[in-house]
Design an enzyme around this catalytic site. Structure first.
Site, PDB file in Angstrom:
ATOM      1  CD  GLU A   1      60.723  -0.007  -3.169  1.00 33.16           C
ATOM      2  OE1 GLU A   1      59.946   0.712  -3.822  1.00 33.16           O
ATOM      3  OE2 GLU A   1      61.836   0.366  -2.775  1.00 33.16           O
TER       4      GLU A   1
ATOM      5  CB  CYS B   1      55.839  -0.835  -9.667  1.00 33.79           C
ATOM      6  SG  CYS B   1      57.616  -0.984  -9.775  1.00 33.79           S
TER       7      CYS B   1
HETATM    8  P1  NAP Z   1      50.714  -8.951  -4.777  1.00 33.51           P
HETATM    9  O1  NAP Z   1      49.476  -9.700  -5.020  1.00 33.51           O
HETATM   10  O2  NAP Z   1      50.748  -7.981  -3.682  1.00 33.51           O
HETATM   11  O3  NAP Z   1      51.853 -10.068  -4.563  1.00 33.51           O
HETATM   12  C1  NAP Z   1      53.180  -9.723  -4.236  1.00 33.51           C
HETATM   13  C2  NAP Z   1      53.714 -10.725  -3.236  1.00 33.51           C
HETATM   14  O4  NAP Z   1      53.021 -10.570  -2.000  1.00 33.51           O
HETATM   15  C3  NAP Z   1      53.493 -12.180  -3.636  1.00 33.51           C
HETATM   16  O5  NAP Z   1      54.574 -12.957  -3.169  1.00 33.51           O
HETATM   17  C4  NAP Z   1      52.213 -12.545  -2.904  1.00 33.51           C
HETATM   18  O6  NAP Z   1      52.080 -13.926  -2.691  1.00 33.51           O
HETATM   19  C5  NAP Z   1      52.394 -11.797  -1.607  1.00 33.51           C
HETATM   20  N1  NAP Z   1      51.166 -11.443  -0.920  1.00 33.51           N
HETATM   21  C6  NAP Z   1      49.985 -11.071  -1.473  1.00 33.51           C
HETATM   22  N2  NAP Z   1      49.105 -10.775  -0.494  1.00 33.51           N
HETATM   23  C7  NAP Z   1      49.742 -10.957   0.681  1.00 33.51           C
HETATM   24  C8  NAP Z   1      49.359 -10.827   2.045  1.00 33.51           C
HETATM   25  N3  NAP Z   1      48.140 -10.423   2.385  1.00 33.51           N
HETATM   26  N4  NAP Z   1      50.271 -11.101   3.008  1.00 33.51           N
HETATM   27  C9  NAP Z   1      51.502 -11.498   2.668  1.00 33.51           C
HETATM   28  N5  NAP Z   1      51.926 -11.656   1.409  1.00 33.51           N
HETATM   29  C10 NAP Z   1      51.066 -11.378   0.421  1.00 33.51           C
HETATM   30  O7  NAP Z   1      51.201  -8.166  -6.026  1.00 33.51           O
HETATM   31  P2  NAP Z   1      51.181  -8.652  -7.536  1.00 33.51           P
HETATM   32  O8  NAP Z   1      49.845  -8.456  -8.105  1.00 33.51           O
HETATM   33  O9  NAP Z   1      51.785 -10.009  -7.625  1.00 33.51           O
HETATM   34  O10 NAP Z   1      52.234  -7.607  -8.158  1.00 33.51           O
HETATM   35  C11 NAP Z   1      51.836  -6.430  -8.707  1.00 33.51           C
HETATM   36  C12 NAP Z   1      51.935  -5.277  -7.720  1.00 33.51           C
HETATM   37  O11 NAP Z   1      53.279  -5.099  -7.288  1.00 33.51           O
HETATM   38  C13 NAP Z   1      51.549  -3.985  -8.404  1.00 33.51           C
HETATM   39  O12 NAP Z   1      50.792  -3.182  -7.551  1.00 33.51           O
HETATM   40  C14 NAP Z   1      52.894  -3.348  -8.677  1.00 33.51           C
HETATM   41  O13 NAP Z   1      52.850  -1.966  -8.879  1.00 33.51           O
HETATM   42  C15 NAP Z   1      53.659  -3.750  -7.480  1.00 33.51           C
HETATM   43  N6  NAP Z   1      55.105  -3.639  -7.724  1.00 33.51           N
HETATM   44  C16 NAP Z   1      55.805  -2.675  -7.070  1.00 33.51           C
HETATM   45  C17 NAP Z   1      57.159  -2.514  -7.310  1.00 33.51           C
HETATM   46  C18 NAP Z   1      57.963  -1.460  -6.609  1.00 33.51           C
HETATM   47  O14 NAP Z   1      59.184  -1.564  -6.612  1.00 33.51           O
HETATM   48  N7  NAP Z   1      57.363  -0.441  -6.010  1.00 33.51           N
HETATM   49  C19 NAP Z   1      57.789  -3.356  -8.221  1.00 33.51           C
HETATM   50  C20 NAP Z   1      57.027  -4.323  -8.880  1.00 33.51           C
HETATM   51  C21 NAP Z   1      55.694  -4.452  -8.602  1.00 33.51           C
HETATM   52  P3  NAP Z   1      51.056 -14.815  -3.598  1.00 33.51           P
HETATM   53  O15 NAP Z   1      51.546 -14.751  -4.989  1.00 33.51           O
HETATM   54  O16 NAP Z   1      51.148 -16.152  -2.988  1.00 33.51           O
HETATM   55  O17 NAP Z   1      49.715 -14.159  -3.433  1.00 33.51           O
END
Ligand code: NAP
Length: 458
Positions: free
Chosen positions: A232, A266
């Site tokens: 997601e 999102c």
């Molecule tokens: P993010 O940086 O991708 O972090 C999300 C999760 O993934 C965190 O637990 C993060 O851990 C982990 N993570 C990050 N990089 C990783 C990697 N290379 N390998 C494994 N795990 C990794 O996202 P965010 O900035 O926190 O959240 C915002 C994003 O989420 C936006 O793009 C938003 O649109 C999306 N989102 C999507 C939905 C949906 O349902 N489609 C819902 C909500 C949000 P750390 O915090 O330790 O880096």
């Protein structure tokens, strides 16, 4: 990234947490594997009893949990309470409906496959790893955990590094409800350790909610290990306004759809595609309503917009706006970070956007709206579909033919007509293109982490 609570309203570090070492991760994965065996044989009625008890505990904790969410990630306190209520509702929903969603299905005419009887049954996969974001620190987790546990799986959570208190609250919630100790376990680990956990033979499947970059990493690790994965990811949802729309309602909902959760959703509407016949009037109303928003301390019940969750998030958003302005975008309101402590950004409306600006193709994760003038429905559709994303969409028109045309042609996981995109336990949720694959919620969500087993009898 340190695992810590940093209050985004002040910029102050509240508490830092030591990551779990390899032995502790191993112990927790063992617990989760043992719990998966127990849950599988526990049956729907028992699991529903535990989940409903968990929902009662969460409902009773509403005020303290809401405060914790607001202090960890900056959501206005009323929205934090609403998030808790939504989680309680989803837990009760799956407790009630899981057995029906996973009911066996018999083939009407088994002789067609040379059998005396043939049917399909849904069985749990085992331990599911969830990698989750901070923006809805409870809801994102519950919408995975409630169906996963009801299906008879156990769950392990790697939560975002900036919401460790939410992660630890969830670690104990299910056990307090009566689930076996390892049915749901939080791992306090860094994102660089996720691939190793995915590779662990005790993990059977993975779900990630987060950015495109994280999706690529987690998807690649799951692909390498040949494990089921749901992704997601981000979105840059269009909000289309056609001439027949009620402009007062559309502009009010447009503001809400852009700034809810301080703009960090999102499925927030991010690009507003407005027909030229009503563009000027919509722009006037939308800008006036955005300018009137109160920005401030998210614990204050009266404010509409709090800070962004991290300094880095605020800086990235400011860069996206600055880049657009450097390339000629007009700022109708906002366009700056207020001075003073905290990671605030003024609600902003941009227009006169051109293809050389990053914001045209990238997701703006904060209270920044992009306003586009479109000539006709084809022009609106072209812009709606031009980004790499395909999560939600919203179309405002009372013309039935136009509604159907957009429903048929928008590349997105959801189309909302004359309303803003919202998630409900009753409706499937997910995206296409770079917004990911797989579905959460409803029957589709609980089936993602099951083995659909075919049974054939001679
Ligand atoms: P993010 O940086 O991708 O972090 C999300 C999760 O993934 C965190 O637990 C993060 O851990 C982990 N993570 C990050 N990089 C990783 C990697 N290379 N390998 C494994 N795990 C990794 O996202 P965010 O900035 O926190 O959240 C915002 C994003 O989420 C936006 O793009 C938003 O649109 C999306 N989102 C999507 C939905 C949906 O349902 N489609 C819902 C909500 C949000 P750390 O915090 O330790 O880096």
């Amino acid at each position: 990234m340190a695992i810590a609570t940093v209050n985004p309203a002040t910029g102050q570090t509240v508490e830092t947490f030591a990551p779990h070492d390899a032995n502790e991760v191993d112990r927790r994965l063992d617990q989760a594997a043992a719990a998966a065996r127990e849950l599988r044989s526990a049956g729907f009625r028992q699991r529903a009893e535990w989940l409903n008890a968990g929902a009662d505990i969460l409902a009773g904790d509403t005020d303290s949990v809401a405060r914790m969410i607001t202090i960890e990630m900056g959501k206005p306190i009323g929205q934090s309470r609403a998030e808790v209520a939504k989680c309680v509702r989803a837990m009760r929903f799956y407790a009630q409906h899981a057995e029906t969603f996973l009911a066996p299905e018999a083939l009407d005419d088994p002789s067609a496959v040379g059998a005396s009887a043939a049917r399909t049954i849904w069985q749990p996969l085992g331990v599911v790893l969830a990698v989750m974001p901070w923006n809805y620190p409870l809801w994102q987790v519950i919408r995975f955990a409630a169906p996963a546990l009801m299906a008879g799986n156990s769950g392990v959570l790697k939560h975002a590094s900036n919401v460790p208190q939410a992660a630890l609250y969830l670690d104990s919630l299910f056990e307090k409800g009566g689930f076996p100790a390892g049915a749901f376990r939080t791992l306090l680990i860094n994102s660089s350790d996720v691939a190793e956990v995915i590779n662990d033979q005790r993990i059977q499947a993975v779900t990630l909610t987060g950015s495109e970059a994280a999706g690529r990493s987690v998807g690649a690790a799951a692909g390498h290990a040949i494990k089921k994965v749901v992704l997601e990811l981000g979105g840059s949802d269009p909000f289309i306004v056609m001439p027949s729309a009620d402009l007062d309602a559309a502009s009010s909902i447009a503001v809400k759809a852009r700034i809810a959760n301080n703009g960090q959703s999102c499925i927030a509407a991010k690009r507003f595609l407005v027909h030229t016949d009503v563009f000027d009037e919509f722009a006037r109303q939308f800008t006036a309503k955005t300018s009137a928003l109160t920005v401030g301390d998210p614990l204050d019940e009266t404010i509409a917009v709090g800070p962004l969750s991290t300094q880095a998030g605020r800086d990235e958003l400011a860069e996206l706006v600055d880049d657009a302005v450097r390339h000629g975008a007009s700022v109708l309101t906002g366009g700056f970070a207020p001075s003073g402590p905290g990671f605030y950004y003024q609600p902003t409306v941009l227009t006169d956007l051109t293809a050389d600006m990053r914001i045209v193709m990238e997701e703006s994760f904060g209270p920044v709206a992009s306003l586009y003038r479109v000539e006709d429905r084809e022009d609106a559709l072209r812009l709606a579909n031009q980004t790499p994303f395909g999560l939600g969409s919203s179309v405002w028109t009372t013309d039935a033919d136009e509604q159907q045309w957009f429903i048929d042609n928008i590349e997105a996981g959801a189309v909302f007509i004359n309303g803003m995109t919202v998630s409900f336990p009753e409706l499937p949720f997910g995206g296409v293109k770079a917004s990911g694959h797989g579905r959460e919620l409803a029957a589709a969500g609980i089936r993602e982490f099951c083995n659909l087993k075919t049974v054939w009898k001679a």
